[in-house]
Motif scaffolding. Structure first.
Motif, mmCIF file in Angstrom:
data_model
loop_
_atom_site.group_PDB
_atom_site.id
_atom_site.type_symbol
_atom_site.label_atom_id
_atom_site.label_comp_id
_atom_site.label_asym_id
_atom_site.label_seq_id
_atom_site.Cartn_x
_atom_site.Cartn_y
_atom_site.Cartn_z
ATOM 1 N N THR A 39 0.829 -1.206 0.000
ATOM 2 C CA THR A 39 0.000 0.000 0.000
ATOM 3 C C THR A 39 0.859 1.250 0.000
ATOM 4 N N ARG A 54 0.959 4.205 -2.805
ATOM 5 C CA ARG A 54 0.662 5.591 -2.460
ATOM 6 C C ARG A 54 1.845 6.514 -2.712
ATOM 7 N N GLU A 105 -7.499 0.670 -2.757
ATOM 8 C CA GLU A 105 -6.852 1.933 -3.103
ATOM 9 C C GLU A 105 -7.477 2.598 -4.325
#
Length: 540
Positions: free
Chosen positions: A471, A475, A502
């Motif tokens: 993740t 990001r 996401e």
């Protein structure tokens, strides 16, 4: 159709014997089936004077078809949609090999070893048996190391074969046998490999003892020369474990194995690795990548490790007598509810486990075998295929040269298309996150950063740390999409879940095989380039 220089004759009787690992009770029936099949094939071949060519994969089949044109009849052993890393050949595959005039494999340990053995054991004497990835280097193909980006917080432990064993007569069809002969420790030790769809395959299992009467067959890892494999190592109780192993080289199925050493390997499971009795001052392996390794050229067993994770710079040999392999308390994992993993204990109980790291049956060497993801390398394949076909069928030389020239022109245009299409992706978005380490050549040749491939171990739920790292990567790099190979989608639940959480696009990319939609090499590479552009080219 012009006649070729090849005479289609029935092969010697010895080629009706399958050198594929089969249950003894089935062999007589299979022999009869194959013999009957051979009779019908002979009749068919009498009316087909085309060159009979067999390849291992559909990608190679397509390249050969373009060069050979109507002078060749080409078939692939691995069907479209199947994984060449794990495919097991059938009787029909072996029959195709028996009647082949030329055989092409990729090799560099791309294909499942059973496929390579089916070729090497069943081709007629004198039939060219070409390893394209290795041979194409002479035609200016560029090779790169296989880089495995695993984000483990414990040691990644596998098994490895170093050296070629050529001094003993070994070749690519030889077997290296690593036998576990005894385990001392407070609990059970199981070393297993999780295949592509979650089924475990066992290399070491102390729960049922060790049987010397059958050569420790049930506790043996079998590898080809110059290869290594991943696996999981599970321990049911904390404490010190000592694993005795013996290595042998089986040059051919008909010769006695050659001893390659015996050693004992020490594990500190959930206890202080520096206080293991009898191991004062021992080196401790607790990070990076290590392998229990057999050296065919030196005839000995040892640990070959890269504890710093920096590749060749930090790889070194460790003496098992003065080295402890640490399995820390953070390696505790819950046994999943899936019945296939009941060998680890009751669901919900905890075991200590060094995870497999890379999902699926994944035996490979040090060089990335997926050369065709760089179109320039595919051109080198085509040139080697052309010269091989001319050598077998010199009467077709003009046709092969003309076909290859035309196809190389098409591939050169394809190379430009892929390069131009990827170049239109903003540089900050050229990040590929996928499930398979098959795209190193694509990244190097066309400027795509391989930012990660997800390799969950289906024997356990992905850890929070694993998901958090993925993740954070997505990001931090503002990645708008992740990519799945259609034939591997079933094993990609972790990546799919994170992508949906996401809000990412889930896009397709092709690595090793075709399907009903993408049926040839040019279409595959065009699809990949367009998919990368369409999915990464705009902000999410």
């Amino acid at each position: 159709m012009p006649a070729t220089a090849v005479t289609r004759a029935r092969p010697p009787a010895r080629h009706t014997v399958l050198r594929v690992r089969l249950l003894p009770a089935v062999v007589p029936l299979l022999f009869a089936v194959l013999t009957a099949g051979c009779k019908s094939e002979v009749t068919l071949s009498a009316h087909d004077e085309r060159l009979q060519v067999v390849t291992t994969t559909g990608i190679l089949r397509d390249l050969v078809s373009h060069v050979g044109g109507d002078r060749v009849r080409v078939s692939a052993l691995v069907p479209d949609g199947a994984d060449p890393h794990s495919y097991e050949p059938t009787l029909r595959d072996v029959r195709n090999v028996v009647y082949a005039d030329v055989a092409f494999s990729n090799y560099l340990l791309l294909e499942e070893q059973a496929v390579i053995k089916a070729l090497d054991a069943n081709l007629r004497d004198g039939v060219p048996n070409i390893s394209l990835a290795e041979g194409a280097v002479k035609y200016a193909a560029e090779i790169i190391p296989l880089v495995e980006d695993v984000s483990l917080d414990t040691l990644w432990l596998g098994m490895r074969v170093r050296g070629t064993g050529t001094a003993h007569g070994a070749n690519r069809s030889s077997d290296v046998l690593l036998h576990a002969t005894a385990v001392e420790g407070p609990g059970k030790l199981v070393a297993y490999l999780t295949k592509s769809f979650g089924d475990p395959s066992f290399y070491v299992d102390s729960t049922d003892g060790f049987d010397p009467s059958n050569g420790y067959r049930d506790d043996t890892a079998t590898l080809p020369p110059d290869a290594h494999t991943h696996m999981s190592w599970a321990f049911t109780e904390p404490g010190v474990y000592r694993l005795a192993m013996r290595a042998e080289l089986a040059v051919t199925p008909d010769t006695a194995p050659i001893p390659m050493g015996e050693r004992v390997f020490t594990f500190a499971v959930g206890v202080d690795p520096h206080s293991v009795p009898g191991m004062a001052g021992a080196a401790v392996l607790n990070s990076g990548h290590a392998d229990i390794s057999v050296d065919l050229d030196q005839g000995r067993l040892y640990l070959f490790a890269d504890p710093e994770g920096s590749g060749e710079v930090s790889q070194r040999v460790y003496d098992p007598a003065s080295t402890v392999i640490e399995v820390p308390n953070k390696a505790l994992r819950e046994v999943p509810g899936d019945r296939r993993f009941r060998f680890l204990g009751r669901p919900g109980t905890q075991v200590y486990q060094l995870p497999q790291a890379v999902l699926g049956k994944h035996v490979h060497g040090e060089i990335d075998p997926h050369l065709w993801q760089n179109v320039r390398n595919a051109i080198s394949y085509v040139e080697l295929i052309r010269d091989t076909l001319i050598g077998v069928d010199p009467q077709g030389a003009a046709a092969y040269r003309a076909n290859a020239s035309t196809y190389v022109g098409e591939l050169e245009r394809l190379d430009g298309f892929v390069r131009d299409t990827v170049a239109r992706i903003p540089p900050t978005r050229r990040h590929l996150v996928t499930t398979h380490d098959a795209f190193g050549y694509l990244g190097q040749a066309y400027g795509i950063e391989i930012s990660g491939f997800v390799t969950p171990n289906p024997a356990t739920e992905p850890s929070l740390a694993d998901r958090r790292r993925l993740t954070e990567t997505i990001r931090n790099l503002d990645i708008p999409a992740v990519f799945l190979e259609p034939n591997l989608a079933a094993r990609s639940t972790t990546l799919t879940e994170v992508a949906r959480e996401e809000g990412l696009r889930i896009c397709r990319i092709y690595g090793d095989t075709f399907d009903d939609e993408v049926t040839d090499y040019v279409a595959m590479m065009r699809f990949n380039a367009e998919s990368l552009h369409d999915c990464l080219g705009t902000a999410r």
